[in-house]
Design a protein around this motif. Structure first.
Motif, PDB file in Angstrom:
ATOM      1  N   ASN A   1       0.867  -1.181   0.000  1.00 32.28           N
ATOM      2  CA  ASN A   1       0.000   0.000   0.000  1.00 32.28           C
ATOM      3  C   ASN A   1       0.898   1.222   0.000  1.00 32.28           C
ATOM      4  OD1 ASN A   1      -2.829  -0.963   0.328  1.00 32.28           O
ATOM      5  ND2 ASN A   1      -1.911  -1.978   2.091  1.00 32.28           N
TER       6      ASN A   1
ATOM      7  N   THR B   1      -2.051  -5.990  -7.916  1.00 33.76           N
ATOM      8  CA  THR B   1      -1.165  -4.824  -7.954  1.00 33.76           C
ATOM      9  C   THR B   1       0.018  -5.090  -8.880  1.00 33.76           C
ATOM     10  OG1 THR B   1      -1.788  -4.240  -5.692  1.00 33.76           O
ATOM     11  CG2 THR B   1       0.222  -3.247  -6.547  1.00 33.76           C
TER      12      THR B   1
ATOM     13  N   ASP C   1      -4.057   2.549 -10.212  1.00 32.56           N
ATOM     14  CA  ASP C   1      -5.120   2.342  -9.243  1.00 32.56           C
ATOM     15  C   ASP C   1      -4.498   1.752  -7.975  1.00 32.56           C
ATOM     16  OD1 ASP C   1      -7.620   2.074  -8.055  1.00 32.56           O
ATOM     17  OD2 ASP C   1      -8.022   0.153  -9.018  1.00 32.56           O
TER      18      ASP C   1
ATOM     19  N   SER D   1      -1.026   5.735  -4.069  1.00 32.55           N
ATOM     20  CA  SER D   1      -1.629   5.915  -2.754  1.00 32.55           C
ATOM     21  C   SER D   1      -3.105   6.279  -2.839  1.00 32.55           C
ATOM     22  CB  SER D   1      -0.890   7.009  -1.990  1.00 32.55           C
ATOM     23  OG  SER D   1      -1.529   7.228  -0.753  1.00 32.55           O
ATOM     24  N   SER D   2      -3.921   5.583  -2.070  1.00 36.18           N
ATOM     25  CA  SER D   2      -5.333   5.955  -1.969  1.00 36.18           C
ATOM     26  C   SER D   2      -5.493   7.125  -1.009  1.00 36.18           C
ATOM     27  CB  SER D   2      -6.172   4.767  -1.511  1.00 36.18           C
ATOM     28  OG  SER D   2      -5.715   4.316  -0.255  1.00 36.18           O
ATOM     29  N   ARG D   3      -4.482   7.348  -0.156  1.00 38.22           N
ATOM     30  CA  ARG D   3      -4.539   8.480   0.786  1.00 38.22           C
ATOM     31  C   ARG D   3      -4.621   9.797   0.025  1.00 38.22           C
ATOM     32  NH1 ARG D   3       0.267   9.040   4.332  1.00 38.22           N
ATOM     33  NH2 ARG D   3      -1.081  10.401   5.522  1.00 38.22           N
TER      34      ARG D   3
ATOM     35  N   ALA E   1      -5.922  10.408  -2.802  1.00 39.21           N
ATOM     36  CA  ALA E   1      -7.198  10.612  -3.486  1.00 39.21           C
ATOM     37  C   ALA E   1      -8.326  11.002  -2.535  1.00 39.21           C
ATOM     38  CB  ALA E   1      -7.580   9.337  -4.233  1.00 39.21           C
ATOM     39  N   LEU E   2      -8.072  10.958  -1.240  1.00 44.27           N
ATOM     40  CA  LEU E   2      -9.131  11.215  -0.276  1.00 44.27           C
ATOM     41  C   LEU E   2      -9.552  12.685  -0.193  1.00 44.27           C
ATOM     42  CD1 LEU E   2      -7.957   8.942   2.665  1.00 44.27           C
ATOM     43  CD2 LEU E   2      -9.704   8.464   0.957  1.00 44.27           C
TER      44      LEU E   2
END
Length: 199
Positions: free
Chosen positions: A23, A147, A163, A167-169, A171-172
């Protein structure tokens, strides 16, 4: 503000089967600690948009210009997040997109059986740079396999968007995305003004 700086050490690459998951923490380890190799078209794009000062050549390869101990010039710090302004401009280099994964058509760092990865596009050998703080050791998860498949497709050039490999962080927050667009456009404006003053 948390910064991860890695002392110069010999890289230790693990075969992907030693990793349970990955991640991206948007921590900046990759932005601070490594030279970014560029594909020829990536170097041309950066030179066209920002100028030759952003590219360094060494041994026939091109890299983003970066001083030791300094971050990538395209890094934007937002709180404890490290974000790529090139990504907001659709210009993030392939090497950055696939890190901490190293993908080969032949085994490169031993442990051939543990590095082997079967993908719809063929057979690959995938190693992981264990200096990445976003790695979780253990038996590989389905998400890790997905991944790695994404990383292989980016490496092959059959996929552009990230995707699972980013980092999904980041995109928050809409504010973070707006900051990225502002920073990317600001760098472009600054370069344009420099060209105007030179002419």
């Amino acid at each position: 503000m948390r910064r991860y700086i890695i002392k110069r050490v010999v890289p230790i690459f693990l075969p992907w089967r030693k990793i349970r998951d990955f991640n991206c923490l948007a921590c900046g380890v990759c932005c601070y600690n490594f030279k970014v190799p560029l594909k020829p078209h990536e170097a041309v794009m950066i030179v066209r948009n920002f100028g030759r000062g952003y590219i360094t050549s060494s041994w026939g390869k091109q890299y983003i210009t970066k001083e030791d101990g300094e971050p990538c010039p395209f890094l934007l710090r937002k709180g404890d997040l490290s974000l790529c302004t090139l990504q907001s401009l659709g210009m993030k280099p392939t090497a950055c997109k696939v890190w901490p994964f190293y993908i080969f058509k032949r085994p490169a760092y031993g442990k051939e059986e543990e590095a082997y990865f079967s993908h719809k596009s063929g057979s690959f050998y995938v190693y992981v740079d264990q200096r990445c703080p976003g790695l979780i050791m253990g038996k590989p998860s389905l998400r890790l396999r997905e991944t790695i498949s994404e990383a292989i497709e980016i490496w092959l050039g059959t996929r552009r968007e990230q995707d699972l490999t980013c980092s999904s962080r980041a995109a928050l927050s809409t504010g973070v995305i707006q900051s990225l667009h502002w920073a990317g456009n600001s760098i472009l404006r600054q370069y344009s003004r420099t060209l105007c003053h030179m002419g």
